[in-house]
Design a protein around this motif. Sequence first.
Motif, PDB file in Angstrom:
ATOM      1  N   ARG A 212       0.817  -1.210   0.000  1.00 52.63           N
ATOM      2  CA  ARG A 212       0.000   0.000   0.000  1.00 52.63           C
ATOM      3  C   ARG A 212       0.858   1.272   0.000  1.00 52.63           C
ATOM      4  O   ARG A 212       0.361   2.356  -0.350  1.00 52.63           O
ATOM      5  CB  ARG A 212      -0.935   0.004   1.206  1.00 52.63           C
ATOM      6  CG  ARG A 212      -0.250   0.144   2.540  1.00 52.63           C
ATOM      7  CD  ARG A 212      -1.249   0.188   3.697  1.00 52.63           C
ATOM      8  NE  ARG A 212      -0.584   0.419   4.968  1.00 52.63           N
ATOM      9  CZ  ARG A 212      -0.019  -0.528   5.710  1.00 52.63           C
ATOM     10  NH1 ARG A 212      -0.056  -1.797   5.285  1.00 52.63           N
ATOM     11  NH2 ARG A 212       0.574  -0.240   6.852  1.00 52.63           N
ATOM     12  N   PRO A 215       2.792   3.059  -4.038  1.00 49.94           N
ATOM     13  CA  PRO A 215       2.400   4.223  -4.852  1.00 49.94           C
ATOM     14  C   PRO A 215       2.933   5.547  -4.289  1.00 49.94           C
ATOM     15  O   PRO A 215       3.390   6.408  -5.040  1.00 49.94           O
ATOM     16  CB  PRO A 215       0.866   4.173  -4.825  1.00 49.94           C
ATOM     17  CG  PRO A 215       0.540   2.740  -4.574  1.00 49.94           C
ATOM     18  CD  PRO A 215       1.617   2.255  -3.640  1.00 49.94           C
ATOM     19  N   ARG A 216       2.878   5.696  -2.948  1.00 51.81           N
ATOM     20  CA  ARG A 216       3.356   6.956  -2.351  1.00 51.81           C
ATOM     21  C   ARG A 216       4.866   7.108  -2.523  1.00 51.81           C
ATOM     22  O   ARG A 216       5.351   8.186  -2.862  1.00 51.81           O
ATOM     23  CB  ARG A 216       2.995   6.995  -0.863  1.00 51.81           C
ATOM     24  CG  ARG A 216       3.420   8.289  -0.164  1.00 51.81           C
ATOM     25  CD  ARG A 216       2.837   8.370   1.239  1.00 51.81           C
ATOM     26  NE  ARG A 216       3.253   7.261   2.058  1.00 51.81           N
ATOM     27  CZ  ARG A 216       4.423   7.225   2.747  1.00 51.81           C
ATOM     28  NH1 ARG A 216       5.254   8.253   2.679  1.00 51.81           N
ATOM     29  NH2 ARG A 216       4.720   6.183   3.487  1.00 51.81           N
ATOM     30  N   THR A 218       6.722   5.748  -4.851  1.00 50.52           N
ATOM     31  CA  THR A 218       6.985   5.988  -6.274  1.00 50.52           C
ATOM     32  C   THR A 218       6.655   7.421  -6.651  1.00 50.52           C
ATOM     33  O   THR A 218       7.403   8.069  -7.394  1.00 50.52           O
ATOM     34  CB  THR A 218       6.166   5.014  -7.136  1.00 50.52           C
ATOM     35  OG1 THR A 218       6.475   3.675  -6.759  1.00 50.52           O
ATOM     36  CG2 THR A 218       6.470   5.210  -8.609  1.00 50.52           C
ATOM     37  N   LEU A 219       5.535   7.941  -6.143  1.00 49.16           N
ATOM     38  CA  LEU A 219       5.133   9.310  -6.456  1.00 49.16           C
ATOM     39  C   LEU A 219       6.156  10.312  -5.933  1.00 49.16           C
ATOM     40  O   LEU A 219       6.479  11.296  -6.605  1.00 49.16           O
ATOM     41  CB  LEU A 219       3.756   9.594  -5.853  1.00 49.16           C
ATOM     42  CG  LEU A 219       3.145  10.968  -6.183  1.00 49.16           C
ATOM     43  CD1 LEU A 219       2.925  11.100  -7.689  1.00 49.16           C
ATOM     44  CD2 LEU A 219       1.830  11.164  -5.423  1.00 49.16           C
TER      45      LEU A 219
END
Length: 433
Positions: A212, A215-216, A218-219
Amino acid sequence: MNLASPFSISIVGITALAFLGLPIGHAMIAGSILYLLLAGLDMGTAAEQFLNGMYTNYIILAVPLFILAAELMNIGSMTDRLMAFCNAFVGRFRGGLAHVNILQSIIFAGMSGSAIADAAGTGKMMQQMMTKDGKYPPSYAAALTAVTAVIGPIIPPSIPMVLYALVSDASIGYLFLGGVIPGLLMALSQMVIVAIDARRRNFPVEPPTPLRKLPRVTLQAFPSLMMPVVLLGGIYSGVTTPTEAAAVAAAYALFISVVLYRSVGFSDFYRSVLASARTTASIGMLIAGALVFNYVVTVENIPHSLSVLFTSWDLSPTGFLILVNVLLLVLGCVLEGTTILLVVVPVLIPTAQSLGIDMVHFGVMVVVNIMLGLVTPPYGLLLFIMTRIAEVPLRDLVRDVLPFLWAMIGSLALITFFPALVLWLPRLLGYQG
């Protein structure tokens, strides 16, 4: 060779001055002026070669700009975010931090173009992470950091490839493309050694990053990850020249660090510019000395004489490449890489061309050789840098470097005997060589 000839005396003078501690660039300028004096030539020719070479080669401007881009990345939080990104993907395997070290070098290679910048920047951070709580022996962490830094100037952008383009007139864009697969091949060889060592020495497994959070992570790293895309996209789309792309890279690094990440103040920026200027001045003097000495080599007709010698040996292209590999690997043990690139390689290029060897393939092979010299005892510059950073004895560092060095020499052999590994990507994008 006549030992009393001006050229022989010039070589002795350069060698003596270098051994006495004078920087090699200054020694080459002094030795070249001595040659001009003894040969009865105009000593002002040295200044002429210096000025013409430094101020008419637009390509040289790429060097300080790539150095500045690397410095700006080191002072900001770009490397921290990239490290977190790498750890999220490969940290979960046995010896995970060692794999993170390799992966971050692959990513950082697409930004700095300098092995020294890689080792001095992210290398310090990786050394601390790997040795914290005794997870990895300090000498092993330092050895891995040194050999992963070698990848930096092979995967584009690459300061050594810029300098090779300067002496060979090969296309920088195609040289950059030619380095991608060899760089990944060397990284793969390092990962194989790490995987073997991880099981043999029972290296730890890092706690996995929850899916979970991917994504954070990677962003947060995305703006940094886009830098190679911006840099190489500009070159291969024809929007920018390589030199202009280097300026864009420096500006992009500054924008990301100051505006998006807000991690760089004016004092940080000033220190990075100052550090870049010092490094550029050092490389600039070396280039200047090489330009003047190369004039002496040309006057003495050394390239033609060597070409005739190699022709008399009836070498095949493969035989010549093997000879060059051995020569450069031996020279890399005792000479600084930029010196080899600017002084020795121009002498070899005419013979390579006469044998029909592709200049992009030859250039990538040469750069890989020179990078291996950075971790080859006894002189390897990265070895000395990591002994200072890690505070470990040189003999321990060399012991842990050797397995990686042998694996990378194996990769060099593949690059040498299978030119398609170098030329596939350039040909895919239109290279006719």
